[in-house]
Write a protein that holds these residues in place. Structure first.
Motif, PDB file in Angstrom:
ATOM      1  N   ALA A 162       5.778  11.243   4.568  1.00 46.30           N
ATOM      2  CA  ALA A 162       5.364  12.690   5.248  1.00 46.30           C
ATOM      3  C   ALA A 162       6.065  12.989   6.749  1.00 46.30           C
ATOM      4  O   ALA A 162       6.349  14.119   6.709  1.00 46.30           O
ATOM      5  N   GLN A 163       5.932  12.158   7.302  1.00 43.44           N
ATOM      6  CA  GLN A 163       5.738  11.654   8.816  1.00 43.44           C
ATOM      7  C   GLN A 163       7.480  12.285   9.160  1.00 43.44           C
ATOM      8  O   GLN A 163       7.873  13.473   9.823  1.00 43.44           O
ATOM      9  N   TRP A 204       3.653   2.151  16.355  1.00 46.19           N
ATOM     10  CA  TRP A 204       4.295   2.463  15.238  1.00 46.19           C
ATOM     11  C   TRP A 204       5.692   3.292  16.045  1.00 46.19           C
ATOM     12  O   TRP A 204       7.157   2.914  14.997  1.00 46.19           O
ATOM     13  N   GLY A 253       0.222   4.195  -0.469  1.00 46.74           N
ATOM     14  CA  GLY A 253       0.056   5.110   0.312  1.00 46.74           C
ATOM     15  C   GLY A 253       0.491   5.204   2.446  1.00 46.74           C
ATOM     16  O   GLY A 253       1.055   6.222   3.243  1.00 46.74           O
ATOM     17  N   PHE A 254       0.774   3.968   2.361  1.00 49.51           N
ATOM     18  CA  PHE A 254       1.383   3.716   4.484  1.00 49.51           C
ATOM     19  C   PHE A 254       2.430   4.245   4.073  1.00 49.51           C
ATOM     20  O   PHE A 254       2.742   5.272   4.584  1.00 49.51           O
ATOM     21  N   PHE A 270       4.146   6.025   1.907  1.00 50.91           N
ATOM     22  CA  PHE A 270       4.267   8.158   1.672  1.00 50.91           C
ATOM     23  C   PHE A 270       4.399   8.358   3.023  1.00 50.91           C
ATOM     24  O   PHE A 270       4.210   9.625   3.358  1.00 50.91           O
ATOM     25  N   LEU A 271       2.412   8.213   3.517  1.00 46.38           N
ATOM     26  CA  LEU A 271       2.667   8.718   5.093  1.00 46.38           C
ATOM     27  C   LEU A 271       3.538   8.941   5.520  1.00 46.38           C
ATOM     28  O   LEU A 271       4.305   9.640   6.583  1.00 46.38           O
ATOM     29  N   HIS A 272       4.278   8.476   6.698  1.00 42.80           N
ATOM     30  CA  HIS A 272       5.122   7.558   6.821  1.00 42.80           C
ATOM     31  C   HIS A 272       7.025   8.533   6.236  1.00 42.80           C
ATOM     32  O   HIS A 272       7.357   8.842   7.317  1.00 42.80           O
ATOM     33  N   HIS A 315       3.321  -3.629   6.938  1.00 40.91           N
ATOM     34  CA  HIS A 315       1.350  -3.844   6.926  1.00 40.91           C
ATOM     35  C   HIS A 315       0.696  -4.555   6.829  1.00 40.91           C
ATOM     36  O   HIS A 315      -0.693  -4.361   7.433  1.00 40.91           O
ATOM     37  N   ASN A 362       0.541  -1.303  -0.200  1.00 45.87           N
ATOM     38  CA  ASN A 362       0.320   0.172  -0.495  1.00 45.87           C
ATOM     39  C   ASN A 362       1.308   1.071   0.065  1.00 45.87           C
ATOM     40  O   ASN A 362       1.413   1.930   0.752  1.00 45.87           O
ATOM     41  N   GLN A 377      12.531   6.865  12.510  1.00 45.68           N
ATOM     42  CA  GLN A 377      11.164   6.307  11.402  1.00 45.68           C
ATOM     43  C   GLN A 377      11.765   6.494  10.077  1.00 45.68           C
ATOM     44  O   GLN A 377      11.665   5.374   9.305  1.00 45.68           O
TER      45      GLN A 377
END
Length: 482
Positions: free
Chosen positions: A176-177, A412, A169-170, A172-174, A432, A167, A212
């Motif tokens: 982005a964080q 996390w 999106g999963f 790229f959210l990380h 994930h 996924n 991260q």
């Protein structure tokens, strides 16, 4: 396009083509080449070239197991016998992982670390010298053939469930964080200056970002984000080298040795901890009987907190990373890692100066080190360690790893590395999806009477010290009583 981009710098068992014609196989290889020449160029381009069965030699396990030396390496994949001797030095994952499987069945290990089988098969074909004789089992006789079969069926089930599809999106959210934390750290120093409280807050933000980052590069190193390994390769360079300042190739070479022979004293670099520590049930006794005492190992559980916890990242990891880049003249990684320091000098240099920026970088690594040490060591140091035990893939990974209980925070905090069993069984699976396949793995463990160890997070942390204390006691007993 470089081979590393095709196959991924990921410790895989095969890579570029370099034919090796040992004298004992010259005539046979010519016969294979002659038969293969009759296949159309189109078939070859599509990776569908097949050498006629009648041209393949038949081998017994007894004969294959004799070819397990550095200068003579055969291995078996799906009943096919491959001579990788002359080609091993060009293997993208390094020679060592091939040496570890020389003379053995490498089917499950091969499948575990190669996400692009259609590409990899093209590089296997020139190395094919024969196959197992019809009366031979598909793996060595001492292995549990039913367990091997059941695990291979489990993998087919997991593949049918699309558990190897990421996924995006999963991830790229990380990403982005991480980027938000980096920008926030710069904005903080820009607006509030360089006071002690501000600096500590900045270091805290960068420590979370660094932690991260290493989790995200771990995914890219295993080729579990993008379907094409070349994109994982570039993504890992950006994360590991540019955002963390460490060599991606150094990480992969060592990390895949760890995966392919987990907790093996002779092969896994993560358990080669002497002379500072003796680990497992075998090494302490061996050192004790030989009267080896580099340090008082009875106290190793105490100096673990003084030496390893704070200095694993800023000293050990950085030394290993820079040493490998220098020795291998790894200009690609050198350039990427240089960009890490240039970025920090541009971002924080105007406020802290060059020396102050270097201090900030290594202070962040110092803060990151305890987290990294606990997360990486909690699943292996307390578990079973062996000495060149050629077990099946499933048993090896289950017995040498353990899980930590699932929760939003644990997932996390550890980057889903609390599912170490599933990660080791399926290294190329996106993290994930670990929780989805965990019930299937537990079921297979129950069927074959294997332990599926799962612990609370704090218990897992404490077990590191308790295990080291136990190993130190084993050393003391052997040292003074034998």
């Amino acid at each position: 396009m470089k081979l590393e981009e095709k196959c991924g710098i990921n410790g895989s068992l095969v890579g570029s083509r370099q034919p090796h014609l040992g004298e004992e196989h010259q005539a046979h290889r010519k016969a294979v080449a002659s038969a293969g020449a009759k296949v159309s160029g189109k078939q070859e381009a599509n990776g569908k070239q097949e050498v006629p069965r009648k041209s393949l030699n038949m081998y017994t396990w007894q004969e294959i197991q004799r070819h397990n030396q550095q200068a003579d390496q055969w291995l078996v994949i799906n009943r096919k016998v491959y001579d990788v001797t002359g080609w091993a030095d060009r293997h993208p994952g390094g020679r060592r992982v091939l040496t570890y499987y020389a003379g053995e069945d490498a089917t499950d290990a091969f499948r575990a670390v190669h996400p692009e089988l259609d590409v990899v098969q093209l590089y296997l074909k020139p190395l094919l010298i024969g196959e197992l004789a019809p009366g031979e089992p598909s793996q060595e006789r001492h292995k549990n053939s039913q367990l091997v079969k059941d695990f291979q069926e489990l993998r087919k089930t997991v593949e049918a469930m699309n558990m190897f599809d990421a996924n995006l999106g999963f991830f790229f959210l990380h990403l982005a964080q991480i980027l938000i934390l980096e920008v926030l750290a710069w904005l903080t120093v820009y607006h509030f200056g360089t006071g002690w409280c501000v600096t500590i807050f900045i270091a805290f933000l960068l420590t979370i970002s660094q932690g991260q980052s290493i989790l995200l590069q771990h995914d890219a190193g295993h080729s579990s984000i993008f379907k094409k390994s070349k994109w994982n390769h570039l993504f890992q360079k950006f994360i590991m080298c540019h955002l963390k300042g460490l060599s991606g190739n150094w990480w992969n070479y060592g990390h895949f040795q760890h995966h392919l022979k987990t907790n093996d004293y002779t092969a896994d670099p993560d358990v080669k901890m002497s002379p500072l520590f003796v680990v497992g049930d075998l090494q302490p006794v061996e050192y004790g009987k030989k009267k080896i005492k580099y340090i008082n190992y009875e106290k190793q559980h105490l100096y673990f907190y003084i030496v390893m916890v704070p200095f694993l990242m800023p000293v050990h990891a950085n030394r290993k990373s820079f040493r490998m880049m220098y020795l291998k003249r790894d200009w690609e990684d050198i350039a990427w890692v240089s960009s890490f320091y240039i970025r920090h000098f541009i971002t924080f240099g105007p406020f802290y100066g060059i020396f102050g920026t270097l201090l900030l970088i290594y202070f962040v690594k110092f803060l990151e080190s305890p987290w990294f040490t606990y997360v990486t060591q909690m699943s292996h140091i307390p578990m079973q360690m062996s000495m060149e035990e050629n077990r099946d893939w499933f048993s090896t990974q289950v017995l040498s790893t353990c899980n930590v209980e699932q929760s939003f925070f644990n997932d996390w905090f550890t980057g889903q590395m609390n599912y170490q069993i599933e990660h080791h069984l399926f290294p190329t699976m996106p993290r994930h999806n670990y929780h989805k396949v965990a019930p299937l793995v537990r079921s297979l463990c129950a069927k074959h009477g294997l332990p599926y160890v799962k612990k609370p997070l704090l218990t897992a942390f404490g077990d590191i010290g308790r295990a080291l204390k136990k190993y130190g006691a084993l050393w003391k007993k052997a040292y003074y009583e034998t």
